[in-house]
Design a protein around this motif. Structure first.
Motif, PDB file in Angstrom:
ATOM      1  N   UNK A 245      39.809 -29.288  25.538  1.00 21.29           N
ATOM      2  CA  UNK A 245      40.610 -30.333  24.888  1.00 21.29           C
ATOM      3  C   UNK A 245      41.442 -31.090  25.920  1.00 21.29           C
ATOM      4  N   UNK A 246      41.928 -30.373  26.920  1.00 23.30           N
ATOM      5  CA  UNK A 246      42.664 -31.037  27.996  1.00 23.30           C
ATOM      6  C   UNK A 246      41.742 -31.983  28.769  1.00 23.30           C
ATOM      7  N   UNK A 247      40.489 -31.562  28.958  1.00 22.27           N
ATOM      8  CA  UNK A 247      39.500 -32.427  29.603  1.00 22.27           C
ATOM      9  C   UNK A 247      39.300 -33.702  28.797  1.00 22.27           C
ATOM     10  N   UNK A 248      39.141 -33.575  27.494  1.00 19.95           N
ATOM     11  CA  UNK A 248      38.923 -34.730  26.626  1.00 19.95           C
ATOM     12  C   UNK A 248      40.118 -35.695  26.679  1.00 19.95           C
ATOM     13  N   UNK A 249      41.316 -35.157  26.573  1.00 14.44           N
ATOM     14  CA  UNK A 249      42.506 -36.006  26.595  1.00 14.44           C
ATOM     15  C   UNK A 249      42.644 -36.723  27.937  1.00 14.44           C
ATOM     16  N   UNK A 250      42.360 -36.005  29.010  1.00 17.62           N
ATOM     17  CA  UNK A 250      42.535 -36.593  30.338  1.00 17.62           C
ATOM     18  C   UNK A 250      41.540 -37.719  30.581  1.00 17.62           C
ATOM     19  N   UNK A 251      40.275 -37.495  30.278  1.00 20.61           N
ATOM     20  CA  UNK A 251      39.260 -38.493  30.606  1.00 20.61           C
ATOM     21  C   UNK A 251      39.303 -39.695  29.662  1.00 20.61           C
ATOM     22  N   UNK A 252      39.746 -39.488  28.414  1.00 22.52           N
ATOM     23  CA  UNK A 252      39.777 -40.594  27.464  1.00 22.52           C
ATOM     24  C   UNK A 252      41.054 -41.425  27.552  1.00 22.52           C
ATOM     25  N   UNK A 253      42.142 -40.827  27.983  1.00 22.69           N
ATOM     26  CA  UNK A 253      43.428 -41.536  27.930  1.00 22.69           C
ATOM     27  C   UNK A 253      44.100 -41.635  29.305  1.00 22.69           C
ATOM     28  N   UNK A 254      44.346 -40.519  29.945  1.00 19.71           N
ATOM     29  CA  UNK A 254      45.111 -40.558  31.192  1.00 19.71           C
ATOM     30  C   UNK A 254      44.351 -41.283  32.302  1.00 19.71           C
ATOM     31  N   UNK A 255      43.048 -41.067  32.405  1.00 17.95           N
ATOM     32  CA  UNK A 255      42.270 -41.652  33.485  1.00 17.95           C
ATOM     33  C   UNK A 255      41.854 -43.099  33.213  1.00 17.95           C
ATOM     34  N   UNK A 256      42.178 -43.633  32.048  1.00 18.83           N
ATOM     35  CA  UNK A 256      41.823 -45.023  31.734  1.00 18.83           C
ATOM     36  C   UNK A 256      43.087 -45.846  31.546  1.00 18.83           C
ATOM     37  N   UNK A 257      43.563 -45.919  30.316  1.00 20.98           N
ATOM     38  CA  UNK A 257      44.753 -46.728  30.042  1.00 20.98           C
ATOM     39  C   UNK A 257      45.969 -46.202  30.788  1.00 20.98           C
ATOM     40  N   UNK A 258      46.133 -44.879  30.843  1.00 21.02           N
ATOM     41  CA  UNK A 258      47.290 -44.319  31.536  1.00 21.02           C
ATOM     42  C   UNK A 258      47.292 -44.636  33.007  1.00 21.02           C
ATOM     43  N   UNK A 259      46.131 -44.567  33.626  1.00 18.16           N
ATOM     44  CA  UNK A 259      46.050 -44.845  35.063  1.00 18.16           C
ATOM     45  C   UNK A 259      46.291 -46.320  35.354  1.00 18.16           C
ATOM     46  N   UNK A 260      45.859 -47.184  34.455  1.00 20.30           N
ATOM     47  CA  UNK A 260      46.077 -48.621  34.658  1.00 20.30           C
ATOM     48  C   UNK A 260      47.545 -48.976  34.473  1.00 20.30           C
ATOM     49  N   UNK A 261      48.160 -48.459  33.420  1.00 16.70           N
ATOM     50  CA  UNK A 261      49.540 -48.830  33.111  1.00 16.70           C
ATOM     51  C   UNK A 261      50.552 -48.177  34.047  1.00 16.70           C
ATOM     52  N   UNK A 262      50.245 -46.946  34.490  1.00 17.42           N
ATOM     53  CA  UNK A 262      51.185 -46.217  35.346  1.00 17.42           C
ATOM     54  C   UNK A 262      50.416 -45.649  36.531  1.00 17.42           C
ATOM     55  N   UNK A 263      50.042 -46.521  37.441  1.00 14.33           N
ATOM     56  CA  UNK A 263      49.252 -46.103  38.603  1.00 14.33           C
ATOM     57  C   UNK A 263      50.044 -45.102  39.436  1.00 14.33           C
ATOM     58  N   UNK A 264      49.379 -43.985  39.797  1.00 15.18           N
ATOM     59  CA  UNK A 264      50.094 -42.957  40.543  1.00 15.18           C
ATOM     60  C   UNK A 264      49.638 -42.871  41.999  1.00 15.18           C
ATOM     61  N   UNK A 265      48.733 -43.737  42.426  1.00 20.58           N
ATOM     62  CA  UNK A 265      48.351 -43.737  43.836  1.00 20.58           C
ATOM     63  C   UNK A 265      47.849 -45.122  44.235  1.00 20.58           C
ATOM     64  N   UNK A 266      47.589 -45.296  45.526  1.00 15.42           N
ATOM     65  CA  UNK A 266      47.074 -46.547  46.096  1.00 15.42           C
ATOM     66  C   UNK A 266      47.984 -47.743  45.776  1.00 15.42           C
ATOM     67  N   UNK A 267      49.264 -47.564  45.904  1.00 21.54           N
ATOM     68  CA  UNK A 267      50.187 -48.662  45.607  1.00 21.54           C
ATOM     69  C   UNK A 267      50.083 -49.750  46.679  1.00 21.54           C
TER      70      UNK A 267
END
Length: 571
Positions: A245-267
């Protein structure tokens, strides 16, 4: 630009033969190189060995950074070839050739054969395109799907109605989504198309009473996504485990919209992509002073063939400019259409004396840079080169590497002096060929052992003996990928002290047979460095192997405080 005695078909075959040589050169001569290649190859290797091609694994952990389509393609090609050195690069090679074919055909349909050939040739000259097409990263594959989506949409919007092309474009956009997530950006092409229809631009396809056919595009888009999303959701629900379930949440939300809205690397700063276009898209960017006025005139003439691709390029650059996290490859999907627009103007631009002078100056400057830099590096008078040789552990191989740099510089300068302004574009082609072929056949073998970690893993296997078991702590993907036996890992994202603590318990079960392969920086206070064996240097890191007696009695790595003032988790 020039008159060729070859027929259009012969010209096309010759071009793709050259493209195949350039893009495929060096295949089989190197292993996956960091940062991303070993990770994807390791995931693909797990797919082949486990039979689970749906939920990716990086060692013992689930890997949720990217959808599995690219890694599955690597695994598929391994089942066909039986050779990882070939299989891990084949998706990028085919994606590169596919993009060249799509750009050519789109240029041919929108203008003519010559424009299509010039556009494809321009794309093949771009540094970023060739560099990425010769690497096993996801970006060339997702770029191919986005280009295919653009191809289908533009055929429908500008040459249609062509509903099959439209549906293909929407389906390809969906494949782009399940490759990296950004495939949906191809659908931004609707914005300039709707604008052109609203303003009644000529050359734009108009369809009436076709709502059902338009909606089938959405069905095709979702159908492509469901090829992965449906089975993935079913597998996660069937497992009913927290890590899935953590895999599903991460790949569907954190790695897409979350990564775009709150970039955590490559600033990077807002103007970052200006310099990417200026330098990564060389030598195409040299033609911008002549191309931009012609694009402006085309827009004033209401040429939709220019409006739609150009507006889409601008939208892509703007989309990736807003978040703080930026990488040069993010705007790579815009490069094929950039080459297409340039190809439409290239025959006229290439006749301009100043353009040829600029190109010749570029070749000469490139040659001088390589030649002087190579000589200084070879003679030991370039500090950066000396550091590279030391960090990579190249030894005598450094002289061989600098020989390649010197040779590229000499070839470029000779080409510039011999061909001069009149044939500056040929001098450019020779210089680029020297860079890509030389790096593939000359530099790859020199750099491979230290860059891929294959040598240090062979050395580790020799040190512990063929009957020993191996555990990895603070490891990188290339270590597990190149281990000479099935290896035990204790997590990848887990903190190093926790990995070391679990490894100690595992080793204590069979202390005579089990060895640990550990990054020197991860020893902490519980490992006696004097009782370890140095395995080698790779990827700018020092690696050691040791048995159970290297642990200090009574010291728990999970709770002990590092005594060296360093951060044990720093990677």
């Amino acid at each position: 630009m020039f008159q060729s005695p070859l027929t259009p078909r012969q010209q096309l075959w010759l071009f793709f033969a050259v493209a195949l040589v350039v893009l495929a050169a060096g295949m089989g001569l190197r292993d996956p190189w960091p940062a991303d290649e070993p990770r994807f190859a390791l995931v693909a290797k797990y797919m082949v060995e486990s039979g689970n091609w749906l939920i990716p694994h990086r060692g013992s952990e689930l890997y949720s950074d990217k959808p599995p389509l690219f890694m599955a393609s690597q695994a598929f090609f391994y089942t066909l070839t039986g050779n990882w050195r070939i299989a891990f690069l084949l998706p990028s090679l085919l994606a590169g050739l596919g993009m060249l074919g799509l750009v050519y055909d789109l240029g041919r349909r929108l203008w003519n054969h010559k424009v299509g050939l010039y556009a494809a040739a321009a794309l093949l000259c771009a540094f970023q395109f060739v560099y990425q097409a010769k690497r096993a990263q996801i970006d060339p594959t997702v770029c191919f799907f986005i280009t295919l989506a653009n191809y289908g949409l533009l055929r429908h919007f500008l040459l249609g109605p062509d509903w099959r092309a439209y549906w293909l474009g929407c389906f390809a956009a969906g494949l782009g989504v399940i490759t990296k997530g950004v495939g949906v950006l191809a659908l931004l092409m609707f914005l300039p198309y709707l604008f052109a229809r609203w303003k009644d631009w000529p050359g734009v396809s108009r369809t009436q009473g076709s709502a059902g056919r338009w909606l089938l595009g959405a069905v095709a888009f979702l159908a492509a996504i469901s090829l992965w999303l449906g089975p993935m959701l079913y597998a996660v629900l069937a497992q009913n485990a927290p890590e899935y379930r953590a895999y599903m949440d991460d790949i569907l939300f954190r790695q897409t919209a979350g990564r775009y809205a709150r970039s955590w690397d490559h600033h990077q700063p807002p103007w970052y992509y200006v310099q990417v276009i200026a330098f990564a898209w060389l030598p195409l960017s040299l033609a911008l002073p002549w191309a931009v006025p012609r694009w402006r005139d085309a827009l004033r003439a209401r040429d939709a063939r220019v409006l739609l691709p150009l507006a889409w390029i601008v939208l892509i650059v703007l989309f990736f400019t807003f978040p703080r996290g930026k990488r040069d490859v993010y705007i790579m999907p815009a490069l094929p259409l950039f080459a297409l627009l340039l190809g439409a103007q290239l025959e006229d631009i290439a006749q301009r004396p100043w353009l040829r002078r600029v190109v010749l100056g570029f070749v000469a400057a490139l040659g001088a840079l390589f030649l002087v830099g190579g000589i200084l590096a070879w003679s030991g008078h370039l500090a950066a080169a000396n550091r590279l040789v030391e960090q990579r552990g190249l030894g005598a191989g450094g002289a061989v590497l600098w020989g390649f740099v010197i040779a590229v510089g000499a070839v470029s300068l000779v080409a510039a002096l011999w061909l001069r302004t009149r044939r500056a574009l040929l001098a450019l082609a020779i210089s680029l060929a020297a860079i890509w072929l030389g790096s593939s056949f000359w530099a790859y073998p020199v750099l491979n052992d230290s860059t891929s970690a294959s040598a240090v893993m062979r050395r580790a296997g020799e040190l512990i003996g063929k009957d020993a078991e191996l555990g990895l702590v603070a490891w990188k993907e290339q270590n597990l990928l190149h281990a000479d036996r099935p290896a035990k890992d204790f997590g990848f994202v887990k903190r190093w002290p926790q990995q070391l603590a679990e490894a100690r318990l595992w080793q204590a079960e069979q202390p005579q047979r089990r060895w640990l392969f550990v990054l020197r920086d991860a020893f902490g206070p519980c490992v006696d460095a004097d009782k370890t064996v140095y395995a080698g240097h790779a990827n700018r890191r020092e690696w050691h192997v040791f048995k159970a007696d290297a642990f200090r009695p009574g010291c728990d790595p999970a709770t002990a405080k590092a005594d060296d003032g360093g951060d044990p988790d720093a990677e």
